[in-house]
Enzyme design. Structure first.
Site, PDB file in Angstrom:
ATOM      1  N   THR A 138       0.849  -1.186   0.000  1.00  0.00           N
ATOM      2  CA  THR A 138       0.000   0.000   0.000  1.00  0.00           C
ATOM      3  C   THR A 138       0.888   1.240   0.000  1.00  0.00           C
ATOM      4  OG1 THR A 138      -1.874  -1.052   1.114  1.00  0.00           O
ATOM      5  CG2 THR A 138      -1.745   1.332   1.261  1.00  0.00           C
ATOM      6  N   PHE A 191       1.142   5.176   0.816  1.00  0.00           N
ATOM      7  CA  PHE A 191       0.561   6.223   1.642  1.00  0.00           C
ATOM      8  C   PHE A 191       1.204   7.557   1.280  1.00  0.00           C
ATOM      9  CE2 PHE A 191       0.193   2.290   3.966  1.00  0.00           C
ATOM     10  CZ  PHE A 191      -1.039   2.367   4.611  1.00  0.00           C
TER      11      PHE A 191
END
Length: 262
Positions: free
Chosen positions: A166, A168
Site C-alpha cells: 500500500t 501512503f
C-alpha cells in the site's frame, strides 16, 4: 492517520516519523485532511493506492480540493495476521476485517476456515477491537494490532499475494526541496475535443519526462467527465519539469500541482 490505533496507516506513520512522535487516530480519511487543513495537527498520513485493490477514491477526491501539498510517500508491505483471544483456530466461527483485507486473504480463508462467517469492519484495527475477549471470533489485521489489543497471533502472512503493498501519502503545508530523486504529483483536465489527451501527454514525451502513473478519475456531479491524476519523475523546480508544466498549462482546462517530494 486513519485509525484506530494499530491500523496499517498507523504503522506507516510510525515508520515515517518514528515511534516517539505523537499520533492522532481519526475516524475517516476526510477527518485526516480536515485536522491538517485547520492546522490542529502538523501532518497527515493517508492511503492512496494498494497494489491489489487499486486507488483509494476518498483520498483522490480530497486531493482535488485541498490546499495541502503532498510532502512525502510511504510504501508499506501489507502482511496480514489472523488474531484472536483464542489460542488456536479450532473454535473460530466468525472473522472480522476491512473488506480489502478479507479480499486479500480469501484463498487462505477458504483453505483453512471454509465454514467461518466473514464480517466487514471499518478498518483492520477496528476489527481487532471487536474480537477482544471473544474466543470464537478472530480478526485479520497487523501484528501491531495483536500487540496493542492483547490478542494472540494464530497465523501470520495469510495474504494470498506476497507482493501486496500500500502506498501512503504524507500531507502538510509548505514544499519539499529538490533532492535529485523526486516525484511530482498533479491533476489535469483536458478540453472535450479529439486528441486533447494526446496533446497533453506530448508535453512529457517531447521533453523525455517519465510518467510513473496516469489514472483517470470521474468528476463528481458531471457524468462522463474525467480528471487525470499523474505522477511524473522530477521536481517542480527542475528546469525541464518547469518547461513541461508551462506547456501543459496551455493544453489543459485545469492543472493543479499536488506536490513534489522525495
Amino acid at each position: 492517520f486513519l485509525g484506530p490505533e494499530a491500523s496499517f496507516s498507523h504503522l506507516a506513520a510510525q515508520r515515517h516519523f518514528g515511534e516517539s512522535s505523537r499520533f492522532f487516530p481519526q475516524t475517516g480519511i476526510g477527518r485526516v485532511f480536515d485536522e491538517v487543513e485547520k492546522e490542529a495537527i502538523d501532518w497527515g498520513v493517508v492511503p492512496v493506492e494498494n497494489s491489489l485493490e487499486g486507488s483509494v477514491n476518498v483520498t483522490l477526491d480530497r486531493l482535488i480540493t485541498t490546499p495541502l501539498k503532498i510532502r512525502a510517500e510511504i510504501y508499506l508491505r501489507i502482511s496480514q495476521c489472523l488474531i484472536s483471544s483464542a489460542e488456536n483456530i479450532a473454535p473460530i466461527k466468525k472473522i472480522h476485517s476491512h473488506p480489502h483485507a478479507l479480499a486479500q486473504c480469501q484463498v487462505w480463508l477458504k483453505t483453512n476456515l471454509p465454514n467461518c462467517t466473514l464480517a466487514e469492519a471499518d478498518s483492520t484495527a477496528a476489527a481487532a477491537q471487536m474480537v477482544r475477549g471473544k474466543k470464537d471470533e478472530a480478526a485479520i489485521g497487523s501484528a501491531l494490532a495483536a500487540h496493542i489489543y492483547g490478542l494472540n497471533i494464530l497465523a501470520e502472512g495469510i495474504e494470498d499475494n506476497a507482493s501486496n503493498m500500500t502506498r501512503f501519502l504524507v500531507i502538510g503545508r509548505g514544499k519539499s526541496e529538490p533532492t535529485g530523486n523526486d516525484k511530482t504529483s498533479l491533476i489535469f483536465a483536458t478540453p472535450d475535443s479529439p486528441g486533447s489527451l494526446h496533446r497533453a501527454l506530448a508535453c512529457f514525451a517531447d521533453r523525455n519526462v517519465n510518467l510513473a502513473k496516469i489514472e483517470s478519475h470521474p468528476v463528481k456531479d458531471r457524468l462522463w467527465e474525467y480528471l487525470f491524476f499523474v505522477d511524473m519523475i522530477g521536481h517542480v523546480d527542475d528546469k525541464r519539469t518547469t518547461a513541461c508544466l508551462a506547456e501543459l498549462k496551455d493544453k489543459t482546462t485545469l492543472l493543479k500541482i499536488l506536490g513534489s517530494y522525495p
